[in-house]
Design an enzyme around this catalytic site. Structure first.
Site, PDB file in Angstrom:
ATOM      1  NE  ARG A  53       0.158   1.434   3.401  1.00 35.78           N
ATOM      2  CZ  ARG A  53       1.080   2.321   3.654  1.00 35.78           C
ATOM      3  NH1 ARG A  53       2.363   1.947   3.761  1.00 35.78           N
ATOM      4  NH2 ARG A  53       0.809   3.593   3.794  1.00 35.78           N
ATOM      5  N   GLY A  54       0.242   2.417  -0.136  1.00 36.35           N
ATOM      6  CA  GLY A  54       1.013   3.644  -0.300  1.00 36.35           C
ATOM      7  C   GLY A  54       1.118   3.920  -1.801  1.00 36.35           C
ATOM      8  CB  ALA A  55       0.339   6.947  -3.768  1.00 33.44           C
ATOM      9  NE  ARG A  98      -6.248   0.818  -1.706  1.00 36.65           N
ATOM     10  CZ  ARG A  98      -5.592   1.319  -0.652  1.00 36.65           C
ATOM     11  NH1 ARG A  98      -4.309   1.042  -0.486  1.00 36.65           N
ATOM     12  NH2 ARG A  98      -6.195   2.116   0.204  1.00 36.65           N
ATOM     13  CD  GLN A 199      -3.094   2.752   6.849  1.00 42.18           C
ATOM     14  OE1 GLN A 199      -3.691   3.108   7.856  1.00 42.18           O
ATOM     15  NE2 GLN A 199      -3.717   2.562   5.700  1.00 42.18           N
ATOM     16  CG  ASP A 240      -3.059   8.061  -1.411  1.00 43.87           C
ATOM     17  OD1 ASP A 240      -2.936   8.513  -0.262  1.00 43.87           O
ATOM     18  OD2 ASP A 240      -2.760   6.896  -1.732  1.00 43.87           O
ATOM     19  CG  ASN A 250      -2.289  11.522   2.640  1.00 45.08           C
ATOM     20  OD1 ASN A 250      -1.767  10.615   1.982  1.00 45.08           O
ATOM     21  ND2 ASN A 250      -1.956  11.743   3.891  1.00 45.08           N
ATOM     22  CE  LYS A 251      -5.147   5.618   4.511  1.00 46.86           C
ATOM     23  NZ  LYS A 251      -6.117   4.780   3.763  1.00 46.86           N
TER      24      LYS A 251
HETATM   25  O1  MRU Z   1      -4.537   3.206   2.193  1.00 51.46           O
HETATM   26  P1  MRU Z   1      -3.053   3.406   2.078  1.00 51.46           P
HETATM   27  O2  MRU Z   1      -2.287   2.858   3.228  1.00 51.46           O
HETATM   28  O3  MRU Z   1      -2.532   2.943   0.737  1.00 51.46           O
HETATM   29  O4  MRU Z   1      -2.874   4.976   2.119  1.00 51.46           O
HETATM   30  C1  MRU Z   1      -1.600   5.516   2.040  1.00 51.46           C
HETATM   31  C2  MRU Z   1      -1.556   6.986   2.194  1.00 51.46           C
HETATM   32  O5  MRU Z   1      -2.564   7.640   2.318  1.00 51.46           O
HETATM   33  C3  MRU Z   1      -0.209   7.622   2.092  1.00 51.46           C
HETATM   34  O6  MRU Z   1      -0.156   8.757   2.904  1.00 51.46           O
HETATM   35  C4  MRU Z   1       0.045   8.041   0.636  1.00 51.46           C
HETATM   36  O7  MRU Z   1      -0.168   6.957  -0.229  1.00 51.46           O
HETATM   37  C5  MRU Z   1       1.404   8.568   0.438  1.00 51.46           C
HETATM   38  S1  MRU Z   1       2.628   7.307   0.526  1.00 51.46           S
HETATM   39  C6  MRU Z   1       4.122   7.993   0.153  1.00 51.46           C
END
Ligand code: MRU
Length: 350
Positions: A53-55, A98, A199, A240, A250-251
């Site tokens: 996970r994470g963009a 996603r 996270q 994201d 973002n999250k």
């Molecule tokens: O749902 P996730 O864990 O994929 O969400 C991740 C985030 O929101 C991060 O802050 C974002 O992807 C930036 S990662 C460098």
């Protein structure tokens, strides 16, 4: 003593016989288990279920995922139009995982042209490695640019995980914090636990511990109070998707952090690579926001904590309007003030 760099995405072996391995982030920090992805369905499932996970990490995984799909085409001796069709359906399977992190679509768009030109397996792996390597180097540069804004002894709040686990390198927001720490700036990081998938508590706290960066883990609802008591001098998060006007997805919970920071006159920063900008999307209202299963909210691990039938709303992301963002750090420079003009100026082809 320096710790080995964390890398949650590995390609082991050659283009023909190699395999994609992902560190299963659902099990961290308790267990370090690796998952092998041998089919495109396994890659798509790993992204959907947040093994990875994470963009930026999702984008890199998708690039290697296309190599996995091409290997499968090779085993089935597909050629010409049949092979192109096979790769196109792999692209679609990945695109359906996603919806919010635009890095995924940035990678898949690059892949479209390659697949139409009958790219070889070796060329595809070379391209995936380039995407991965560019992210490592981008993180490094962004870290230096962002760390410039942090001074000695600052308390810095972060939300979610934008570190090595979410990228190819040292991370975006956590990359900035790591750089400032390595520069001897003596920062202290406040980590939002980040409900519902934790996270912050599970991943960011783990990364900061490994790196020896002093931190305090807090419940999400504690941040405003700490700001009012003068413990936080800056906030920094990843992204994201960033719209053309600088609105940042973002999250979920990030918007609340930004509003609280604004009220307390604390700068709110975003660190993100150029691949996270979506110039086709004019503003945050147009960013697709993923909604995830109610069980992420009603359960604590496997334990049910809400009454049977509780009605749940569980968007995985929210949007912070550009006016609340003091600066965006990218690998090619800083954007401040954040608006359509300053973004176009930095990102327009030179
Ligand atoms: O749902 P996730 O864990 O994929 O969400 C991740 C985030 O929101 C991060 O802050 C974002 O992807 C930036 S990662 C460098």
């Amino acid at each position: 003593m320096s710790v080995p760099e964390l890398s949650p995405i590995l390609w082991r072996g050659s283009a023909r016989d190699g395999e994609l391995r992902l560190l299963d982030q659902r099990l961290l920090p308790g267990q370090e288990q690796w998952v092998s992805c041998k089919t495109i369905d396994q890659v798509a499932q790993a992204i959907r279920e947040m093994v990875v996970r994470g963009a930026p990490a999702i984008g890199i995984t998708a690039a290697y995922g296309m190599v996995v799909a091409a290997q499968d085409g090779e085993r089935r001796q597909l050629a010409g139009a049949a092979r192109r069709g096979h790769l196109e359906s792999a692209r679609r399977a990945l695109a359906a995982t996603r919806p919010t992190a635009v890095n995924l679509f940035w990678v898949l768009e690059q892949c479209r042209a390659r697949c139409e030109e009958d790219v070889t397996l070796e060329q595809l792996l070379h391209w995936a490695r380039q995407i991965h390597d560019a992210d490592v180097e981008g993180n490094r540069r962004m870290g230096v640019i962002g760390a410039d804004r942090l001074s000695q002894g600052m308390g810095v709040l972060t939300h979610c995980n934008a570190g090595a686990l979410a990228t190819g390198g040292v991370g975006t927001a956590i990359g900035v914090l790591t750089t400032a720490h390595r520069q001897g700036k003596n920062i202290h990081v406040y980590v939002d636990e980040t409900r519902p998938r934790l996270q912050g508590a599970r991943l960011t706290a783990w990364e900061l511990s490994r790196e020896g960066i002093p931190y305090t883990l807090i419940c999400d609802g504690m941040a405003a109070s700490l700001m009012s008591r003068g413990r936080i001098q800056a906030c920094i998060v990843g992204a994201d998707r960033i719209a053309a006007n600088g609105d940042v997805a973002n999250k979920v919970g990030t918007y609340g952090v930004a509003v609280n920071a604004h009220y307390h006159e604390i700068p709110f920063y975003v660190a993100a690579p150029v691949s996270t900008f979506d110039l086709q999307t004019p503003g945050g209202d147009h960013i697709p926001i993923e909604e995830r299963a109610a069980s992420e909210v009603t359960q604590w691990g496997t334990e049910q904590v809400s009454p049977e039938g509780a009605v749940v709303y569980n968007p995985a992301f929210d949007v912070t309007p550009n006016r609340l963002v003091a600066a965006i750090f990218t690998e090619i420079g800083e954007i401040s003030p954040v608006n359509a003009r300053s973004i176009a100026k930095l990102l327009s082809p030179r």
